[in-house]
Enzyme design. Structure first.
Site, PDB file in Angstrom:
ATOM      1  NE  ARG A 113      -4.135  -1.783   1.974  1.00  0.00           N
ATOM      2  CZ  ARG A 113      -4.145  -2.624   3.014  1.00  0.00           C
ATOM      3  NH1 ARG A 113      -3.348  -2.416   4.032  1.00  0.00           N
ATOM      4  NH2 ARG A 113      -4.963  -3.636   3.032  1.00  0.00           N
ATOM      5  CE  LYS A 135      -0.064  14.248 -14.785  1.00  0.00           C
ATOM      6  NZ  LYS A 135      -0.196  14.875 -16.106  1.00  0.00           N
ATOM      7  CD  GLU A 177       8.938  17.752 -21.812  1.00  0.00           C
ATOM      8  OE1 GLU A 177       8.346  18.756 -21.370  1.00  0.00           O
ATOM      9  OE2 GLU A 177       8.344  16.791 -22.341  1.00  0.00           O
ATOM     10  CE  LYS A 219       6.424  18.114 -13.998  1.00  0.00           C
ATOM     11  NZ  LYS A 219       6.598  16.952 -14.832  1.00  0.00           N
ATOM     12  CD  GLU A 229      -2.703  17.515 -16.443  1.00  0.00           C
ATOM     13  OE1 GLU A 229      -1.664  16.919 -16.089  1.00  0.00           O
ATOM     14  OE2 GLU A 229      -3.255  17.336 -17.527  1.00  0.00           O
ATOM     15  NE  ARG A 233       1.113  17.678 -13.200  1.00  0.00           N
ATOM     16  CZ  ARG A 233       1.560  16.686 -12.479  1.00  0.00           C
ATOM     17  NH1 ARG A 233       1.127  16.521 -11.259  1.00  0.00           N
ATOM     18  NH2 ARG A 233       2.455  15.843 -12.947  1.00  0.00           N
ATOM     19  CG  ASN A 237      -0.612  18.392 -20.596  1.00  0.00           C
ATOM     20  OD1 ASN A 237       0.296  17.650 -20.216  1.00  0.00           O
ATOM     21  ND2 ASN A 237      -1.786  18.447 -19.989  1.00  0.00           N
ATOM     22  CG  HIS A 240       3.497  17.100 -23.740  1.00  0.00           C
ATOM     23  ND1 HIS A 240       4.252  18.264 -23.812  1.00  0.00           N
ATOM     24  CD2 HIS A 240       4.259  16.204 -23.068  1.00  0.00           C
ATOM     25  CE1 HIS A 240       5.402  18.067 -23.192  1.00  0.00           C
ATOM     26  NE2 HIS A 240       5.437  16.827 -22.731  1.00  0.00           N
ATOM     27  CG  HIS A 244       1.510  12.239 -25.546  1.00  0.00           C
ATOM     28  ND1 HIS A 244       0.740  12.731 -24.525  1.00  0.00           N
ATOM     29  CD2 HIS A 244       2.758  12.110 -25.043  1.00  0.00           C
ATOM     30  CE1 HIS A 244       1.497  12.900 -23.455  1.00  0.00           C
ATOM     31  NE2 HIS A 244       2.724  12.542 -23.743  1.00  0.00           N
ATOM     32  CG  HIS A 254       8.439  12.477 -24.253  1.00  0.00           C
ATOM     33  ND1 HIS A 254       7.074  12.315 -24.334  1.00  0.00           N
ATOM     34  CD2 HIS A 254       8.641  13.591 -23.504  1.00  0.00           C
ATOM     35  CE1 HIS A 254       6.477  13.285 -23.652  1.00  0.00           C
ATOM     36  NE2 HIS A 254       7.408  14.078 -23.139  1.00  0.00           N
TER      37      HIS A 254
HETATM   38  N1  GLY Z   1       6.258  12.165 -13.390  1.00  0.00           N
HETATM   39  C1  GLY Z   1       6.052  13.234 -14.269  1.00  0.00           C
HETATM   40  C2  GLY Z   1       4.957  14.130 -13.882  1.00  0.00           C
HETATM   41  O1  GLY Z   1       4.297  13.916 -12.881  1.00  0.00           O
HETATM   42  O2  GLY Z   1       4.700  15.113 -14.573  1.00  0.00           O
END
Ligand code: GLY
Length: 348
Positions: A113, A135, A177, A219, A229, A233, A237, A240, A244, A254
């Protein structure tokens, strides 16, 4: 090298105990005295940095690149954690690029967990983007990042020696980036990048450190305000949505895909009357200056098949991130049909 706590001032709050500058072994030794640690890295990093990693007691080496996000590697990792007698107090350290940190973040988030984890990013892309923000995820068959969580690492450590073994194309990949941050939020960074070049970044450690810490501050400032997001946030993108689709249909790296996506997004910003044409040209020029592509070979229809499946799509609308200036981005909801026609005018 001693362990230096990098302090980022984020809207009057200082982020401490998250970013450090340290040599891997110094940092590892300082932690392993206090708690049970498992280090996970990939084969490529292990081969380049065996001199340091051989001293790790509980070391797991997984497949390099996107392959580490496969289910069978995930199962292997859980077995290995059990073999290492990992428990809820174990700290997992991921040493690698974006795929590895995605995988380690997810593994740590669900093992028992959730256990603490931190990263040593080993690529420019990882240092300025992938390791930050929480993420994480793994792939399930053909579905990229289908399983994942948002869960923040306890620390991110910059050890410049990892970046010193990088191939030039990895620097370019990360620079997309970096350029993105300049385009969406930081005109000063954009201007700085216009006045230097890739050779300076690769050879001048002070310049590289400046770029990394600048981007990390940008960031983390956004993440602190909007982890899930719902607001700013989304600006991250930029380039992106199209990027993508390019990445999936062309199998480009990427950063290279995002570079093309940014060029197209800047063109859309100009066509819709938001961005002056000389600013759009500066964006194209900076992408080319860092030897990144501005176009891709697929037809609009082929890309569209991928864009239609974007998980950020909302009914018959999609949120595009556009620019109204260099250093100034905004969310522009657009009908899918309108988006398709404007994309057709750019690509065909
Ligand atoms: N791990 C990348 C992000 O959260 O944007």
């Amino acid at each position: 090298m001693e362990i230096v706590d990098i302090q980022y001032n984020i809207k009057n709050e200082t982020i401490t105990k998250l970013f450090y500058q340290a040599d891997f072994l110094t940092f590892y030794k300082s932690i392993v005295e206090k708690r049970h640690v498992v280090v996970i890295t990939d084969e490529n990093i292990y081969n380049c940095h065996e001199d340091k990693l051989q001293f790790v007691e509980n070391l797991m080496v997984v497949d390099a690149g996107e392959a580490c996000k496969d289910m069978d590697v995930f199962q292997y990792a859980i077995h290995t954690l059990l073999d290492f007698e990992a428990d809820r107090n174990t700290l997992i350290i991921g040493v690698g690029g974006g795929a590895l940190t995605d995988f380690v973040g997810f593994l740590s988030s669900i093992f028992m967990r959730g256990v603490d984890f931190g990263f040593f990013p080993t690529t420019l892309l990882g240092a300025v983007d992938a390791s930050i923000g929480g993420k994480n995820g793994v792939n399930f068959g053909v579905y990229k990042n289908l399983l994942g969580t948002i869960n923040q690492p306890k620390f991110i450590v910059n050890d410049p020696s990892f970046l010193q073994t990088l191939d030039i194309s990895e620097f370019k990949n990360g620079m997309a980036e970096v350029i993105k941050y300049g385009c969406i939020l930081d005109r000063e960074l954009f201007g700085y990048l216009e006045n230097i070049d890739l050779e300076v970044i690769v050879n001048d450690l002070e310049c590289l450190n400046y770029i990394i810490t600048k981007c990390q501050a940008i960031k983390i400032n956004i993440i602190e305000k909007d982890v899930f997001e719902k607001g700013d946030r989304k600006l991250l993108n930029f380039g992106h949505t199209i990027g993508h689709a390019i990445e999936m249909s062309n199998h480009f790296p990427h950063g290279f895909s995002v570079a093309i996506g940014m060029n197209y997004a800047a063109q859309i910003s100009e066509k819709l009357g938001f961005l002056a044409s000389e600013k759009r040209e500066r964006i194209q020029n900076i992408i080319e200056k860092y030897d990144l592509p501005i176009n891709q070979p697929k037809s609009c229809d082929e890309l569209w098949q991928m864009i239609k499946g974007d998980k950020k799509k909302n009914g018959d609308k999609i949120n595009l991130i556009l620019l109204n200036d260099i250093g100034s981005a905004f969310v522009h909801p657009i009908d899918l049909e309108d988006f398709k026609s404007i994309l057709q005018s750019i690509i065909n």
